[in-house]
Design an enzyme around this catalytic site. Sequence first.
Site, mmCIF file in Angstrom:
data_model
loop_
_atom_site.group_PDB
_atom_site.id
_atom_site.type_symbol
_atom_site.label_atom_id
_atom_site.label_comp_id
_atom_site.label_asym_id
_atom_site.label_seq_id
_atom_site.Cartn_x
_atom_site.Cartn_y
_atom_site.Cartn_z
ATOM 1 N N HIS A 120 0.845 -1.202 0.000
ATOM 2 C CA HIS A 120 0.000 0.000 0.000
ATOM 3 C C HIS A 120 0.875 1.244 0.000
ATOM 4 C CE1 HIS A 120 0.461 0.575 4.409
ATOM 5 N NE2 HIS A 120 0.325 -0.742 4.509
ATOM 6 N N ASP A 122 -0.105 4.317 1.157
ATOM 7 C CA ASP A 122 -0.356 5.239 2.276
ATOM 8 C C ASP A 122 0.456 4.834 3.501
ATOM 9 O OD1 ASP A 122 -2.110 2.935 2.210
ATOM 10 O OD2 ASP A 122 -3.122 3.749 3.956
ATOM 11 N N ASP A 155 6.558 0.057 6.908
ATOM 12 C CA ASP A 155 5.129 -0.182 6.636
ATOM 13 C C ASP A 155 4.626 0.882 5.673
ATOM 14 O OD1 ASP A 155 2.512 -0.922 6.618
ATOM 15 O OD2 ASP A 155 2.121 -0.396 8.706
ATOM 16 N N GLU A 189 -4.903 1.567 2.905
ATOM 17 C CA GLU A 189 -4.917 0.352 3.725
ATOM 18 C C GLU A 189 -5.044 0.685 5.207
ATOM 19 O OE1 GLU A 189 -3.568 -2.926 6.225
ATOM 20 O OE2 GLU A 189 -2.644 -0.964 6.091
ATOM 21 N N GLU A 190 -4.350 1.736 5.623
ATOM 22 C CA GLU A 190 -4.308 2.049 7.059
ATOM 23 C C GLU A 190 -5.676 2.460 7.595
ATOM 24 O OE1 GLU A 190 -1.934 1.255 8.829
ATOM 25 O OE2 GLU A 190 -0.099 1.278 7.643
ATOM 26 N N ASP A 216 1.154 -10.200 0.034
ATOM 27 C CA ASP A 216 1.021 -8.844 0.568
ATOM 28 C C ASP A 216 1.836 -8.753 1.858
ATOM 29 O OD1 ASP A 216 0.237 -6.223 0.920
ATOM 30 O OD2 ASP A 216 -1.873 -6.659 1.339
ATOM 31 N N HIS A 460 4.941 2.152 12.683
ATOM 32 C CA HIS A 460 3.980 3.145 13.207
ATOM 33 C C HIS A 460 4.567 3.929 14.374
ATOM 34 C CE1 HIS A 460 0.019 1.261 11.480
ATOM 35 N NE2 HIS A 460 1.043 1.081 10.674
HETATM 36 ZN ZN ZN Z 1 0.855 -1.847 6.258
#
Ligand code: ZN
Length: 497
Positions: A120, A122, A155, A189-190, A216, A460
Site C-alpha cells: 500500500h 499510504d 510499513d 490500507e491504514e 502482501d 507506526h
Molecule cells: Zn501496512
Amino acid sequence: MLVDVLRIVLAILAVTTVYVVVRTILFERGRGDVPRFEPLRLDPNQVAEHLAAAVRCPTVPKDDKGTPDPEAFRRLHQMLAETYPLVHQQLKREVVNGWSLLYTWEGTQPELEPVMLMAHQDVVAAEPSTLDQWTHPPFEGHVVDGFIWGRGTLDIKNQLIGILEAAEALLQQGFQPERTILFGLGHDEETGGVNGCKVLGRLLQERGIRLAGIVDEGGGIFEGVAAGARGPVALVGVSEKGYLTTEVSVTGQPGHSSTPPPQTAIGILARALARLEAHPMPTHLRRLRPMYHGIGRAAPLPIQIAFANVWLFGPLLKRWLTRIPEMNASIRTTTALTIIQGGIEDNTIPAEARATVNFRLLPGDSIAKVLEYARRVIGDDRVKIQPVEGKFNEALPVSPASGPAYRGLSGVIRQVFDDPPVAPFVMLGGTDCQHFVPVCQAIYRFTALVMDKSFMGLEHGIDERIPVEGMANMVKFYARLLRVWGSAAMTGEPAGG
Ligand SMILES: [Zn+2]
C-alpha cells in the site's frame, strides 16, 4: 503381585516414551535442499535513495476516513514513473479510484491464472507531539548510518519500492514472465482499504480474473522474537483473524437511589460483563500446530515434544499458552471489554447501561457462533448483545500451506534468506488481502525482511527505519519471486528464463 503391577506400569511408560519420541522425530518435515540460484546484482545505495525519495512523499490520510492528500500521491506517482521507466513503458498501468495503482505485466501464456504482488502507498501519520524525538524527521528520507529513515520504511513503502525495483531490474535483463503478473498498490490500507483495494478487488471480479496467488505485507523472518525459536524463522500469514464489535445493553427500572430495586441496569450489565471476561471462547491448537510443525527443530525441544504429542500434552500446552497474551490470541477468539457507559447523576438509577465488547475471531469461529456463545455465557434475557453496524467481519479463509503458490513462495524465502524454516501462521491484525478473498484462494502475507528485537515498536512508531542491506535483500527476494511465480509451474524458473 505388586511386582507384576510395577512391571506393567513400567512397560506402559516405556511404550509411551518411545511413542512420544518417535512422534517428535517425525514432527518436522524434512526440508530438503534448496536449488542454488544467482541472486540479482544491485547497488544497495541506489535502492536506498529510491526508498528515501518515496518517504519524502507524505502519503498520510487527511482524516480517519482515509481521504488522500492529492499532492503527496501525485508526487509519489511521478517519482515512481521517473525512477522505473521500463516498468512504465512495458507494463500496463491503471489508476483505480483516484490513487490506487494496478500494473499488469502480460505473461507469454495468457491462459494461466495471474499472480499479484501487493503493497500500500499510504502511511500512518507521525504524532506531532513526538516529532522532537525522531533522530531524523519522518518525511525527509535520510540515508544515514546504514539505515533509510522515515515513515513507511517498514510499513510498507519498502515493499512498494522492492516490487518495482525488482521488476525494473528484470525488465533490463529482458525477462518476460510466462504467467501474467499484477502489482496491486492500494492507497488507503491504514484506514481499511475501502476506497482502494476494495474497489480494486471488485474490478478484478468484474473482469472475471482469478488469481493463482497473492503476496502482501505481514509476517517476515524473525530472529529470536517469534515462537520461542532460537534462530531465524520465516512466518507466512495464511489467514487473518475476524473482527466483531458488539454492544451489550440493559434496560432497567429508573428511579431514585434512596429506594433502589434489588438489581439495577448497571448491576445486571456488570454481572454480564464479568461473566464474558471470565468465560472466553474455548482454545484450539489447530491454528498454531502447523506453525510449530513448520518451525520444527528451531523451536525449543519441550515445545517440539508438546506439539508433536498434543494427544498427551494438549491440556498442559493450552494452559501455558493462554498465559502469554500473543499466544492466547493465536489459539482462541479473544474477548475485550473496551467501553462502558451508564448513569449521569450520583443519586439517580439510570434506565439504561451499555458497554462495548470487541471480539477477535479465530478462523473457524463465525460471528453467529460467537454471538450465540456470548448469549449463553451471559445467560440473562434482560441483557441484549448486538453487533455494531459496520464493525464486524468474519475471519478470513485459511490459505493452504501446500500447493504450488505456497511451495514456490517458501522456496524463494529459503533461497534468498539462507534457508530458514518456513511456517504458516494466522495474523492477528488485518491487511488489504481481505478484499481479494473472492478472487484468490492462495493469499499469503509475507514481508521479506529479517527482523530481530531492535525492530520492535518501530512500525507506526518513532524512528521507523530499515537497514540498507535489508532493503537490498528485499529487492533480491522480489526479483526471485517474480521469476518463480512468473513461471507456469510457480515453483521454478520459466522455461526460457
Ligand atoms: Zn501496512
